[in-house]
Design a protein around this motif. Sequence first.
Motif, PDB file in Angstrom:
ATOM      1  N   ARG A  95       0.753  -1.074   0.003  1.00  0.00           N
ATOM      2  CA  ARG A  95       0.179  -0.085  -0.090  1.00  0.00           C
ATOM      3  C   ARG A  95       0.874   1.381  -0.132  1.00  0.00           C
ATOM      4  O   ARG A  95       1.189   1.912   0.972  1.00  0.00           O
ATOM      5  N   ASP A  96       1.340   1.663  -1.223  1.00  0.00           N
ATOM      6  CA  ASP A  96       2.179   2.804  -1.198  1.00  0.00           C
ATOM      7  C   ASP A  96       1.087   4.064  -1.245  1.00  0.00           C
ATOM      8  O   ASP A  96      -0.075   3.987  -1.517  1.00  0.00           O
ATOM      9  N   ARG A  97       1.655   5.389  -0.811  1.00  0.00           N
ATOM     10  CA  ARG A  97       0.854   6.377  -1.088  1.00  0.00           C
ATOM     11  C   ARG A  97       1.566   7.492  -1.561  1.00  0.00           C
ATOM     12  O   ARG A  97       2.572   7.732  -1.333  1.00  0.00           O
ATOM     13  N   VAL A  98       0.919   8.286  -2.481  1.00  0.00           N
ATOM     14  CA  VAL A  98       1.511   9.456  -3.246  1.00  0.00           C
ATOM     15  C   VAL A  98       0.862  10.449  -2.464  1.00  0.00           C
ATOM     16  O   VAL A  98      -0.159  10.970  -2.425  1.00  0.00           O
ATOM     17  N   VAL A  99       1.881  11.498  -1.919  1.00  0.00           N
ATOM     18  CA  VAL A  99       1.510  12.627  -1.255  1.00  0.00           C
ATOM     19  C   VAL A  99       2.000  13.807  -2.265  1.00  0.00           C
ATOM     20  O   VAL A  99       2.964  13.812  -2.719  1.00  0.00           O
ATOM     21  N   VAL A 100       1.176  14.545  -2.719  1.00  0.00           N
ATOM     22  CA  VAL A 100       0.982  15.694  -3.695  1.00  0.00           C
ATOM     23  C   VAL A 100       0.824  16.999  -3.355  1.00  0.00           C
ATOM     24  O   VAL A 100       1.120  18.044  -3.999  1.00  0.00           O
ATOM     25  N   SER A 101       0.570  17.093  -2.044  1.00  0.00           N
ATOM     26  CA  SER A 101       0.450  18.705  -1.468  1.00  0.00           C
ATOM     27  C   SER A 101       0.523  18.708   0.028  1.00  0.00           C
ATOM     28  O   SER A 101       0.856  17.663   0.700  1.00  0.00           O
ATOM     29  N   VAL A 102       0.561  19.777   0.384  1.00  0.00           N
ATOM     30  CA  VAL A 102       0.828  19.981   1.810  1.00  0.00           C
ATOM     31  C   VAL A 102      -0.324  19.465   2.696  1.00  0.00           C
ATOM     32  O   VAL A 102      -0.315  18.872   3.788  1.00  0.00           O
ATOM     33  N   ALA A 113       8.103  18.481  10.939  1.00  0.00           N
ATOM     34  CA  ALA A 113       6.925  18.524   9.639  1.00  0.00           C
ATOM     35  C   ALA A 113       5.566  19.006   9.952  1.00  0.00           C
ATOM     36  O   ALA A 113       4.934  19.861   9.103  1.00  0.00           O
ATOM     37  N   ILE A 114       5.021  18.537  11.002  1.00  0.00           N
ATOM     38  CA  ILE A 114       3.645  19.174  11.334  1.00  0.00           C
ATOM     39  C   ILE A 114       3.675  20.793  11.258  1.00  0.00           C
ATOM     40  O   ILE A 114       2.799  21.391  10.715  1.00  0.00           O
ATOM     41  N   ARG A 115       4.614  21.203  12.090  1.00  0.00           N
ATOM     42  CA  ARG A 115       4.719  22.744  12.208  1.00  0.00           C
ATOM     43  C   ARG A 115       5.028  23.422  10.831  1.00  0.00           C
ATOM     44  O   ARG A 115       4.388  24.454  10.417  1.00  0.00           O
ATOM     45  N   ALA A 116       5.650  22.780   9.877  1.00  0.00           N
ATOM     46  CA  ALA A 116       6.041  23.348   8.584  1.00  0.00           C
ATOM     47  C   ALA A 116       4.798  23.373   7.672  1.00  0.00           C
ATOM     48  O   ALA A 116       4.388  24.325   7.028  1.00  0.00           O
ATOM     49  N   ALA A 149       7.398  22.660   3.450  1.00  0.00           N
ATOM     50  CA  ALA A 149       6.752  21.595   4.165  1.00  0.00           C
ATOM     51  C   ALA A 149       7.205  20.307   3.242  1.00  0.00           C
ATOM     52  O   ALA A 149       7.273  19.277   4.102  1.00  0.00           O
ATOM     53  N   ARG A 150       7.449  20.268   2.029  1.00  0.00           N
ATOM     54  CA  ARG A 150       7.700  19.145   1.287  1.00  0.00           C
ATOM     55  C   ARG A 150       9.103  18.591   1.885  1.00  0.00           C
ATOM     56  O   ARG A 150       9.205  17.411   2.136  1.00  0.00           O
ATOM     57  N   GLN A 151      10.033  19.437   2.148  1.00  0.00           N
ATOM     58  CA  GLN A 151      11.248  19.013   2.682  1.00  0.00           C
ATOM     59  C   GLN A 151      11.420  18.602   4.106  1.00  0.00           C
ATOM     60  O   GLN A 151      12.009  17.463   4.270  1.00  0.00           O
ATOM     61  N   ALA A 152      10.557  19.204   4.873  1.00  0.00           N
ATOM     62  CA  ALA A 152      10.615  18.670   6.351  1.00  0.00           C
ATOM     63  C   ALA A 152       9.637  17.414   6.222  1.00  0.00           C
ATOM     64  O   ALA A 152       9.957  16.533   7.034  1.00  0.00           O
ATOM     65  N   PHE A 153       8.510  17.054   5.540  1.00  0.00           N
ATOM     66  CA  PHE A 153       8.068  15.875   5.381  1.00  0.00           C
ATOM     67  C   PHE A 153       9.199  14.700   4.975  1.00  0.00           C
ATOM     68  O   PHE A 153       9.032  13.851   5.421  1.00  0.00           O
TER      69      PHE A 153
END
Length: 84
Positions: A19-26, A48-51, A65-69
């Motif tokens: 079950r891969d997940r693709v994250v495309v937004s904040v 990452a939550i704070r970002a 946010a992307r980098q922190a995630f």
Amino acid sequence: MRTGHFRKPIVIQPGRIDRDRVVVSVSDAAEVLLRDWPKPTSERRLAAIRACLAVMRGEKPPRVARQAFIVAAKDARILLGDQI
């Protein structure tokens, strides 16, 4: 509220191996961080939550946010790829 899309998606595997997940937004990243994160709270997850919150408030660009995630996902060992 600013939810900003990422220039490149991030692929993670927060649960089952098939079950891969693709994250495309904040907003996607925030949802994963708050609901589907596999590990207990870590400093990188909190950062990452704070970002994500800073982007949603319009204080930072989505790339922050992307980098922190990505850093948090590497720390949790769920990152599969960040350059599709």
